[in-house]
Design an enzyme around this catalytic site. Structure first.
Site, PDB file in Angstrom:
ATOM      1  N   ASP A  74       0.875  -1.172   0.000  1.00  0.00           N
ATOM      2  CA  ASP A  74       0.000   0.000   0.000  1.00  0.00           C
ATOM      3  C   ASP A  74       0.910   1.218   0.000  1.00  0.00           C
ATOM      4  OD1 ASP A  74      -1.584   2.157   0.630  1.00  0.00           O
ATOM      5  OD2 ASP A  74      -2.538   1.218   2.375  1.00  0.00           O
ATOM      6  N   TYR A 111       0.567   0.033  14.986  1.00  0.00           N
ATOM      7  CA  TYR A 111      -0.299  -0.180  13.831  1.00  0.00           C
ATOM      8  C   TYR A 111       0.049   0.768  12.690  1.00  0.00           C
ATOM      9  CZ  TYR A 111      -4.364  -1.042  10.962  1.00  0.00           C
ATOM     10  OH  TYR A 111      -5.181  -1.398   9.927  1.00  0.00           O
ATOM     11  N   LYS A 167      -3.106  -2.849   7.941  1.00  0.00           N
ATOM     12  CA  LYS A 167      -3.167  -4.307   8.051  1.00  0.00           C
ATOM     13  C   LYS A 167      -2.185  -4.922   7.049  1.00  0.00           C
ATOM     14  CE  LYS A 167      -5.143  -7.219  10.695  1.00  0.00           C
ATOM     15  NZ  LYS A 167      -4.873  -7.105  12.127  1.00  0.00           N
TER      16      LYS A 167
HETATM   17  C1  F6R Z   1      -7.573  -0.840   7.992  1.00  0.00           C
HETATM   18  C2  F6R Z   1      -7.414   0.503   7.470  1.00  0.00           C
HETATM   19  C3  F6R Z   1      -8.390   1.556   7.882  1.00  0.00           C
HETATM   20  C4  F6R Z   1      -7.740   2.576   8.795  1.00  0.00           C
HETATM   21  C5  F6R Z   1      -8.748   3.687   9.188  1.00  0.00           C
HETATM   22  C6  F6R Z   1      -8.095   4.803   9.971  1.00  0.00           C
HETATM   23  O1  F6R Z   1      -6.509  -1.654   7.613  1.00  0.00           O
HETATM   24  O2  F6R Z   1      -6.514   0.788   6.729  1.00  0.00           O
HETATM   25  O3  F6R Z   1      -9.518   1.022   8.478  1.00  0.00           O
HETATM   26  O4  F6R Z   1      -7.244   1.946   9.945  1.00  0.00           O
HETATM   27  O5  F6R Z   1      -9.301   4.258   8.048  1.00  0.00           O
HETATM   28  O6  F6R Z   1      -6.993   5.217   9.253  1.00  0.00           O
HETATM   29  P1  F6R Z   1      -5.965   6.287   9.763  1.00  0.00           P
HETATM   30  O7  F6R Z   1      -5.451   5.816  11.106  1.00  0.00           O
HETATM   31  O8  F6R Z   1      -4.951   6.343   8.684  1.00  0.00           O
HETATM   32  O9  F6R Z   1      -6.780   7.566   9.881  1.00  0.00           O
HETATM   33 MG    MG Z   2      -3.877   1.667   3.624  1.00  0.00          MG
HETATM   34 MG    MG Z   3      -4.302  -2.486   2.181  1.00  0.00          MG
END
Ligand code: F6R
Ligand code: MG
Ligand code: MG
Length: 369
Positions: free
Chosen positions: A11, A231, A234
């Site tokens: 990603d 984190y 994923k």
């Molecule tokens: C799961 C994913 C999304 C983000 C969520 C918050 O793998 O990529 O669910 O965890 O959109 O994203 P951030 O922390 O970047 O605002």
């Molecule tokens: Mg992503």
């Molecule tokens: Mg992804």
């Protein structure tokens, strides 16, 4: 000469939230892969995306873990990151967790699965690519597809497979090195189940056929939070599975995906939802999900790929998609209570831990009367 199939995905930024790479990013990756073929770095290659991840499939004769192939993938992801930044996309360079390339993408963020094979006269294989899930998503379908006669009718009907398969299983919580156990079906069937029941801890790294010693399947094992210590998205795994003849048929390998099994992933990597089998190049939407998996079939011949057959782009899977939506909605209806959200050890965001620490101080202890 041996042929190596390498799938490496990352990603590197996305339109909207974590939904899809931009057209420009995909175009760039395709151009770079075309150049790689023209320069003779590899004999063939493909670029696809699954949710917000771009996957590079490369065919070459350099063997697994070859620095040139890994560097090419890393550099391609730097290029797509550059575009993501220039377009102001979200999460630009998200999976590139290290500053400098050090010979291999493993441990650096991108997911990879590679297999070196002696091409059979016809060499069919399937490339799986998932988004919003961890590598343990393959535990159920790979074990069932290879070891269970419910799915792999060949175990009963094709004498070649009677000797079963060896599963190489990795303890992904062990981060200092690769901690792996090798267990066989039918002998070790229950021991394998003991491990695979915990797909966030033990994941299938590869499957080898006992009768021939041939590697039948490989899967990525990267867990991003183990690499980054926090984190960062994923893991979104990939796998390559060979099919037909001495291996399970393509349909036997695809069969377990009809369950739309529950896995950990989806929004904030912290929710249990059903895996939806989708066409290649499908976006992410509901609740930053649902968790999706694509499956592309190819034959490789003298280093060249055929066109892809997009397995989940077939009417049968419409009903499975509907089932996956309903299962996911059912889980979502329970919100954050109990098993719908990840357990404490797997919660990807630290907010709950911090909140608990704060609340802990407000607890009062009352003596039993
Ligand atoms: C799961 C994913 C999304 C983000 C969520 C918050 O793998 O990529 O669910 O965890 O959109 O994203 P951030 O922390 O970047 O605002
Ligand atoms: Mg992503
Ligand atoms: Mg992804």
């Amino acid at each position: 000469m041996k042929t190596t199939l390498s799938i490496i995905k990352a990603d590197t930024g996305s339109v909207g939230g974590h939904n899809k790479p931009s057209e420009l990013m995909v175009k760039k990756a395709k151009e770079v892969v075309e150049n790689g073929i023209n320069k003779g770095l590899f004999t063939d290659g493909r670029v696809t995306y699954t949710g917000d991840d771009i996957a590079l499939l490369m065919v070459h004769s350099k063997g697994v873990d070859h620095p040139d192939i890994h560097k090419f993938a890393w550099d391609t992801f730097l290029e797509t990151t550059k575009i993501a930044k220039s377009q102001g996309l979200y999460g630009a360079g998200q999976d590139l967790l290290k500053d400098a390339f050090s010979g291999n993408v493993r441990g650096m963020g991108p997911g990879s699965a590679e297999i070196e094979i002696e091409e059979r006269a016809a060499e069919p294989f399937i490339v799986f690519a998932g988004d919003k899930c961890g590598p343990g998503v393959f535990n159920y379908p790979l074990f069932e597809g290879f070891a269970s006669p419910y799915h792999n009718a060949g175990l009963l009907l094709a004498p070649e497979m009677k000797a079963g398969f060896t599963f190489h299983i990795m303890d992904v919580n062990y981060t200092e090195a690769d901690r792996v156990i090798s267990l066989k079906v039918p002998e070790d069937y229950y021991d394998i189940c003991v491990l695979l029941r915990d797909p966030n801890h033990y994941v299938i790294e590869s499957v080898v056929e006992n009768a021939t010693g041939l590697v039948a399947a490989v899967a990525s094992t990267a867990r991003l939070h183990n690499i980054a210590g926090k984190y960062v998205g994923k893991d979104d795994p990939v796998a390559i599975v060979r099919s037909q003849k001495q291996f399970p048929s393509t349909g036997e390998i695809l069969s377990p995906w009809a369950l739309a099994h529950l896995t950990l992933g989806d929004n904030r990597g912290s929710h249990h939802v059903a895996v939806m089998p989708v066409k290649q190049n499908t976006i992410i939407s509901y609740f930053d999900g649902p968790t999706i998996m694509s499956a592309a079939g190819y034959c490789v011949h003298e280093g060249k790929l055929t066109e892809a057959v997009d397995y989940f782009d077939q009417p049968f899977w419409d009903v499975v998609r509907e089932k996956a939506s309903l299962k996911t909605l059912d889980m979502r209806a329970q919100g954050f209570y109990g098993p719908t959200m990840a357990g404490m050890d797997e919660l990807e965001y630290t907010g709950v831990v911090e909140n608990l620490k704060r609340l802990n101080e407000k607890f009062v202890v009352r003596k039993h009367v």
